[in-house]
Design a protein around this motif. Sequence first.
Motif, PDB file in Angstrom:
ATOM      1  N   HIS B   4       0.856  -1.121  -0.034  1.00 16.79           N
ATOM      2  CA  HIS B   4      -0.088  -0.021  -0.028  1.00 16.79           C
ATOM      3  C   HIS B   4       0.828   1.248  -0.190  1.00 16.79           C
ATOM      4  O   HIS B   4       0.418   2.389  -0.113  1.00 16.79           O
ATOM      5  CB  HIS B   4      -1.033  -0.023   1.036  1.00 16.79           C
ATOM      6  CG  HIS B   4      -2.008  -1.129   0.931  1.00 16.79           C
ATOM      7  ND1 HIS B   4      -3.107  -0.983   0.327  1.00 16.79           N
ATOM      8  CD2 HIS B   4      -1.924  -2.481   1.512  1.00 16.79           C
ATOM      9  CE1 HIS B   4      -3.654  -2.064   0.294  1.00 16.79           C
ATOM     10  NE2 HIS B   4      -3.014  -3.021   1.255  1.00 16.79           N
ATOM     11  N   ALA B   6       3.891   3.738  -1.903  1.00 22.80           N
ATOM     12  CA  ALA B   6       4.285   3.773  -2.992  1.00 22.80           C
ATOM     13  C   ALA B   6       5.639   3.254  -3.318  1.00 22.80           C
ATOM     14  O   ALA B   6       6.392   3.403  -2.173  1.00 22.80           O
ATOM     15  CB  ALA B   6       4.487   5.496  -3.297  1.00 22.80           C
ATOM     16  N   ARG B  39      -5.761  -0.909  -4.104  1.00 26.91           N
ATOM     17  CA  ARG B  39      -4.719   0.120  -4.132  1.00 26.91           C
ATOM     18  C   ARG B  39      -3.472  -0.265  -3.764  1.00 26.91           C
ATOM     19  O   ARG B  39      -2.513   0.211  -2.950  1.00 26.91           O
ATOM     20  CB  ARG B  39      -5.179   1.260  -3.061  1.00 26.91           C
ATOM     21  CG  ARG B  39      -6.645   1.829  -3.465  1.00 26.91           C
ATOM     22  CD  ARG B  39      -6.637   2.377  -4.678  1.00 26.91           C
ATOM     23  NE  ARG B  39      -8.009   3.211  -4.726  1.00 26.91           N
ATOM     24  CZ  ARG B  39      -9.476   2.772  -4.884  1.00 26.91           C
ATOM     25  NH1 ARG B  39      -9.642   1.694  -5.032  1.00 26.91           N
ATOM     26  NH2 ARG B  39     -10.283   3.795  -4.825  1.00 26.91           N
ATOM     27  N   ILE B  40      -2.974  -1.547  -4.440  1.00 25.51           N
ATOM     28  CA  ILE B  40      -1.948  -1.910  -4.249  1.00 25.51           C
ATOM     29  C   ILE B  40      -1.037  -1.202  -5.178  1.00 25.51           C
ATOM     30  O   ILE B  40      -1.145  -1.034  -6.290  1.00 25.51           O
ATOM     31  CB  ILE B  40      -1.994  -3.593  -4.754  1.00 25.51           C
ATOM     32  CG1 ILE B  40      -2.662  -4.443  -4.060  1.00 25.51           C
ATOM     33  CG2 ILE B  40      -0.357  -4.186  -4.711  1.00 25.51           C
ATOM     34  CD1 ILE B  40      -2.663  -4.777  -2.742  1.00 25.51           C
ATOM     35  N   GLN B  41       0.297  -0.764  -4.573  1.00 24.36           N
ATOM     36  CA  GLN B  41       0.771   0.338  -5.332  1.00 24.36           C
ATOM     37  C   GLN B  41       2.215  -0.366  -6.010  1.00 24.36           C
ATOM     38  O   GLN B  41       2.896  -1.208  -5.337  1.00 24.36           O
ATOM     39  CB  GLN B  41       1.606   1.489  -4.560  1.00 24.36           C
ATOM     40  CG  GLN B  41       0.346   2.098  -3.831  1.00 24.36           C
ATOM     41  CD  GLN B  41      -0.335   3.173  -4.911  1.00 24.36           C
ATOM     42  OE1 GLN B  41       0.004   3.808  -5.713  1.00 24.36           O
ATOM     43  NE2 GLN B  41      -1.807   2.650  -4.859  1.00 24.36           N
ATOM     44  N   TYR B  42       2.527  -0.230  -7.466  1.00 24.01           N
ATOM     45  CA  TYR B  42       3.545  -1.088  -8.042  1.00 24.01           C
ATOM     46  C   TYR B  42       4.093   0.006  -9.027  1.00 24.01           C
ATOM     47  O   TYR B  42       3.447   1.147  -9.384  1.00 24.01           O
ATOM     48  CB  TYR B  42       3.130  -2.235  -8.420  1.00 24.01           C
ATOM     49  CG  TYR B  42       1.984  -2.300  -9.561  1.00 24.01           C
ATOM     50  CD1 TYR B  42       2.011  -1.863 -10.615  1.00 24.01           C
ATOM     51  CD2 TYR B  42       1.107  -2.850  -8.991  1.00 24.01           C
ATOM     52  CE1 TYR B  42       0.975  -2.106 -11.868  1.00 24.01           C
ATOM     53  CE2 TYR B  42      -0.348  -3.124 -10.002  1.00 24.01           C
ATOM     54  CZ  TYR B  42      -0.278  -2.627 -11.169  1.00 24.01           C
ATOM     55  OH  TYR B  42      -1.090  -2.770 -12.176  1.00 24.01           O
ATOM     56  N   PRO B  43       5.448  -0.351  -9.521  1.00 26.60           N
ATOM     57  CA  PRO B  43       5.784   0.639 -10.467  1.00 26.60           C
ATOM     58  C   PRO B  43       5.293   0.582 -11.825  1.00 26.60           C
ATOM     59  O   PRO B  43       4.470  -0.402 -12.308  1.00 26.60           O
ATOM     60  CB  PRO B  43       7.285   0.205 -10.903  1.00 26.60           C
ATOM     61  CG  PRO B  43       7.500  -0.994  -9.780  1.00 26.60           C
ATOM     62  CD  PRO B  43       6.416  -1.339  -9.076  1.00 26.60           C
TER      63      PRO B  43
END
Lengths: 703, 150
Positions: B4, B6, B39-43
Amino acid sequence: MAERKTKKETASTKGTTAAVKKQAPAKAAIGEQPEAKKEARVGVFICHCGTNIAGSMDITAVQDYAKTIPNVAYVDNYKYMCSMPGQAVINKAIADNKLTGVVVAACSPRLHEPTFRTATKEGGLNPFRFEMANIREQNSWVHMHDQEGATEKAKDAIRIAVAKATLLEDLFPKSVPVEKAAMVVGAGIAGMQAALDLANAGIKTYLIEKTPTIGGRMSQLDKTFPTLDCSQCILTPKMVDVGRSENIELMTYSEVESVEGYIGNFDVTIRKKARGVLSMEEGEAMGIVGGGCNGCGDCEAVCPVVLPNTFEEGMKPRKAIYIQHPQVVPLLYTIDFESCIKCDLCVKICGEKKAIDLNQKDEFVKVKVGTAILATGYDMFPVENKTEWGYKRFENVITSLEFERLICASGPTGGHMVRPSDGVAPKRVAFLLCAGSRDNTGNGKPYCSRFCCMYSLKHAHQLIEKMPGVQPYIFYMDIRSFGKMYEEFYYRIQDEGAKFIRGRVSNILEDPVSKNLMVFADDTLLDRPMKLEVDLVVLAAAVQPAADTNRTRKLFGVSCSMDGWLLEAHPKLNPCGTTTAGVFLAGVCQGPKDIPDTVASAEGAASAASIPIHVGHVELEPYFAQCIDEKCAGCGMCVNLCPYSALALVEKDGRKVMQVTEAKCKGCGTCGGFCPGGAIWMNHFATPQIIAQIDAFLLGGEQ
Amino acid sequence: MAGHEAPPKREDGAFKPKIIGILCNWCSYAGADLAGGGRIQYPPDVRVVRVMCTGRIDPLFIMKAFTDGADGVLISGCHFGDCHYLEGNYKAAKRMFLVKNLLKNIGLEDKRLRMTFVSASEGAKWGQVITDVVKTVETLGPSPLAELTK
């Protein structure tokens, strides 16, 4: 362009060979081509989704960029593209700008593709000239703190979508008739309710149950919360209705063996396991006057083989020829051939009825149905895996399902609540909630099993009511009494004198002489460790998908979530549907549910499953494979690759070429991904379209 | 790690890999959508092309991506036994061995091509897969073929 023309000609000559009748407009449109040759004019519509998208990227920059992409004739943005005014923007732009393709950059096509296809259609274009750029689920929501990265990704996504939209062409869904019959797999309360609803709606329904009787888990319960209705009393009328319904063809002791086909036309093979006993109908059919099993039970009396009765959780014996309990539907004995010693005693006592056939073999029955409902239910989590509580090591540690049987008037003790070690009525009983549920240790289930709190409250009430002086202790984490009249029931049990201890039980030890149990826990409200001596421990074990769920779901092409529960099409808006069209879910197989929720879900599934049947036809997405005859070398590799046997080699103009039976083709593209000559055209996912997407990303760059 | 929070920001001028992901509609694309919902944050380096099934993926698509200058290609489908079309993912997986061999033979690191299996319920796993693929390609650096296409 040359390739597309070839394919078009092929398609128009093939029309008659397709197994399903093409719709009239489809033929006309495939014939005429001038529009497709026109210069592509694509409209790009960017959605803010409030701040869902606009909050994470620079919409103006994306819009300015979109204007520079080749073939883009119009760009617009709107706060909510899926709203009526948003769709009106699309409608108007298509007409005003003579668009040939539409790109909406918004959420996932899995969510709003149908919406925007309709909008595209209303604007006067073929709905399949629409392509979606996913800039929410796969962009703004996952790059919330990277404005620059998200903006660049959105630009690329739109460029990729435009490249595809440029090459999209008119497609027409195929309409196929729907067989006016349905199937329900599993005859617990969910399956029975679904089957009854379908049958009452006038639909022929095959109800498949793997055990010898219908009724499922609910028939094992004594009373139901919070109304305290006797479970059997409310269930058996339904069981009788199912047995009596003219529209329900009940197949007990049967399993689904294989499933072929698609929505509207599933060909299902059912294995009727050899039960060794003929029903009265079967007896009559064989010409035995007054023959067949009438459920008298003489055979059971003489059978010398004794086994534990699984219905009674092994606490009562049964014979090798048995019925599980007196209220079974159908009232028909079953031979457990795994333990039958073929002594022939039952055959002799059955005499003239000639109901018993020790040489019976499994039979296979084929049926055709339009839709199917899975209602495969649950099993108890093997709570002995949680060794600290000593289930199966200590005699007086039982599960809640065993408690149900022990306190049930039709159970092994006739409803006398006694403890297993000495047959004496317990005075102090501990209930352990979340026994294996809400457990992140890896040796349990992470989810809440949803009905254990309530049935444990009910158990406490039953003890207090039936055996004055008994003290129930409830070890809990939270009491989840969320349903109608549930919280009120909780207060009632508190008032009746059950003791509630908030804390998980860490260990249970047994006194080797008295067989009493010492329960060690942490009382988190008083913040101190505690120990308590009790006579009986009841584990409210977690539930898990029924043993055969995985096999059954694969037959029907249904996915499952990480815990093994069957996956619904959408967790909120389509909880009964699956990603396989025509297959629906009812009851606990989709996730833990109490009885009211199970029945509601079953009625929902029955309603959903009856819709295509009542409409009479369904439209299949036209993503079929087509053969470009000129390129086909007739090698036949694709024929073997096709999982649906939709492809065949045929003679055409003196040579062999591949031909697609469109009704069988599901559009996976496995053939198209292999064909060494590039002779297979996958509608809507054609090689030139995909290559254009790849090129657009990697070669497009800044314009 | 995907989660979660960034992912760490790259320094200015650092290598930004161009990676194309070809996803099946039923499992991996749905899993990627679920990652969004969670809302899993990944590149943000992977661009996605959706197909109905990984079985649709012609080895040609992958080779085309590499000749166009892709630094990495990610193919993602259903778990074995879970294919919406019964066995498309098995066939795709077999083709991947072929393509990986081909890549090795032309002197390109076969790690630039990756096939993963992410189900519709594995949003968090999707985040990890993307994070991992991006990291792998970043370590390998720009594709030598990308230099040629410039």
